[in-house]
Design an enzyme around this catalytic site. Structure first.
Site, short mmCIF file in Angstrom:
data_model
loop_
_atom_site.label_atom_id
_atom_site.label_comp_id
_atom_site.label_asym_id
_atom_site.label_seq_id
_atom_site.Cartn_x
_atom_site.Cartn_y
_atom_site.Cartn_z
N GLU A 241 0.83 -1.20 0.00
CA GLU A 241 0.00 0.00 0.00
C GLU A 241 0.87 1.25 0.00
OE1 GLU A 241 -2.92 -0.10 3.08
OE2 GLU A 241 -3.93 -1.88 2.26
N GLU A 242 1.92 1.24 0.78
CA GLU A 242 2.82 2.39 0.83
C GLU A 242 3.37 2.72 -0.55
OE1 GLU A 242 7.18 3.47 2.77
OE2 GLU A 242 5.88 2.04 3.80
#
Length: 398
Positions: A241-242
């Site tokens: 996600e980052e």
């Protein structure tokens, strides 16, 4: 990825917030070397922007990650890289593991206030001798009574001087490097925490970045996120996600730099004609625009795969690699066409040139992304296997 009316409305809301609350203050925050994190995040929390993909039970909106990608893309309209990064620490780096694996009590105590914007948070993984090589961290946490006693230090911690708590990766045993780590919520006002050292950086000037020392810091064992020994795995999972967040932030920011450069080169004349009329320059703008659209398409494809529950590890890694390398190429090219004006400190292109350099380093360096991609292509030297499971994805990071 097809954008719904709800996606577009979220984009409009975030873009409006950037234009009204962030961009008018960028020059002041850049000069100060810090942003008013509590003030800004509280405003965002009031708008429901800090828990878009977080559970509704803790104040989030419970939406899928495609909405978070749209949020990140809209934040990319900020006239620096510091604010999208610092806000992303709150939404996509310090809180995902807590949201997924934390106990109900822990989420009520620490996640809900983060979503509301009542607190500022950090993620503390990197150390002076352990950046992309997460497995080599040295910070330890030993059990004593009902507490963990933590010793060590963390480096390059965004929001570090302002955060109320940090999600800290520590070694909780002497076992194998991928099986001895845990994530622990550490209040930053705990006795033994020293985070007064604010680091002076090349770029990302508006965000405070600290070195954090932990000297016999005691926190309750209930502050453990999920299971002991699973911290490395949790950290690897949230990296996906980052990295999508980082790539999405680049889309609009890059587009704006291209448009600003086109406008400048239309107005600037040299040797009797506008700079943009030189074939090399207008061809180069066309090439860069094409590259940005390719990045956008890949981010949207990776997001679609991720939301559908399919393995997006390779695509997310490609997105992260692409946004870092394109940022270096695009900002360098645009700065060149601005000439002496581009070399001025407060110029948007100059700032982007400095800020974007971090993207190829933070959150896993380019070389780590290439290693992951090679492993998933089954061309990395050594033991050959298809790295499709979560465990294998984690191993690919080191």
């Amino acid at each position: 990825m097809i954008l719904s009316h709800e996606h577009k409305e979220l984009y409009r809301q975030v873009r409006s917030f950037v234009d009204k609350e962030l961009n008018p203050n960028i020059a002041e925050w850049e000069k100060a070397g810090i942003w008013p994190a509590h003030e800004v995040l509280k405003k965002m929390g009031n708008l429901g922007l800090l828990g878009i993909a977080k559970p509704e039970a803790y104040g989030g909106q419970g939406l899928d990650y495609s909405y978070e990608v749209v949020f990140a893309q809209a934040l990319g309209n900020c006239n620096n890289g510091s604010l999208p990064m610092a806000i992303g620490v709150q939404t996509d780096m310090a809180t995902p593991a807590l949201a997924r694996f934390g106990s109900d009590d822990l989420r009520k105590e620490y996640l809900a206030p983060a979503i509301a914007g009542d607190v500022v948070v950090s993620v503390a993984v990197s150390e002076a001798g352990a950046g992309s090589d997460v497995a080599s961290i040295k910070t330890t946490a030993r059990k004593e009574g009902g507490d963990y006693v933590i010793n060590g230090s963390k480096m390059w911690i965004t929001n570090g001087t302002q955060s109320d708590w940090a999600c800290v990766l520590v070694n909780t045993s002497d076992g194998k490097a991928h099986q001895n780590k845990s994530l622990i919520v550490v209040p930053m006002d705990a006795v033994g925490v020293d985070r007064k050292t604010r680091l002076d950086k090349l770029g990302m000037r508006s965000s405070d970045t600290a070195m954090i020392f932990l000297d016999n810091v005691r926190v309750p064992q209930r502050n453990l996120i999920g299971q002991e020994g699973m911290g490395f795995m949790y950290q690897m999972l949230q990296f996906q996600e980052e990295r999508l967040y980082a790539a999405a932030c680049g889309i609009d920011g890059f587009t704006n730099l291209i448009n600003e450069t086109i406008e400048y080169t239309r107005q600037r004349h040299a040797f009797g004609q506008p700079l943009i009329d030189n074939q090399y320059i207008h061809f180069r703008m066309a090439e860069l625009k094409t590259e940005v659209e390719a990045l956008k398409a890949m981010v949207y494809q990776a997001t679609e795969e991720y939301v559908a529950g399919r393995d997006a590890t390779m695509l997310a890694s490609m997105c992260k690699l692409k946004v870092g390398r394109l940022g270096r190429e695009l900002t360098d090219t645009c700065l060149q066409y601005w000439g002496g004006q581009g070399y001025m400190w407060d110029n948007n292109v100059s700032r982007a040139y400095r800020d974007s350099r971090l993207t190829s380093i933070g959150g896993g360096a380019d070389e780590i992304m290439l290693g992951i991609i090679c492993k998933l292509m089954n061309i990395l030297p050594g033991k050959k296997k298809t790295a499709g499971t979560a465990a294998e994805q984690a191993t690919a990071e080191v």
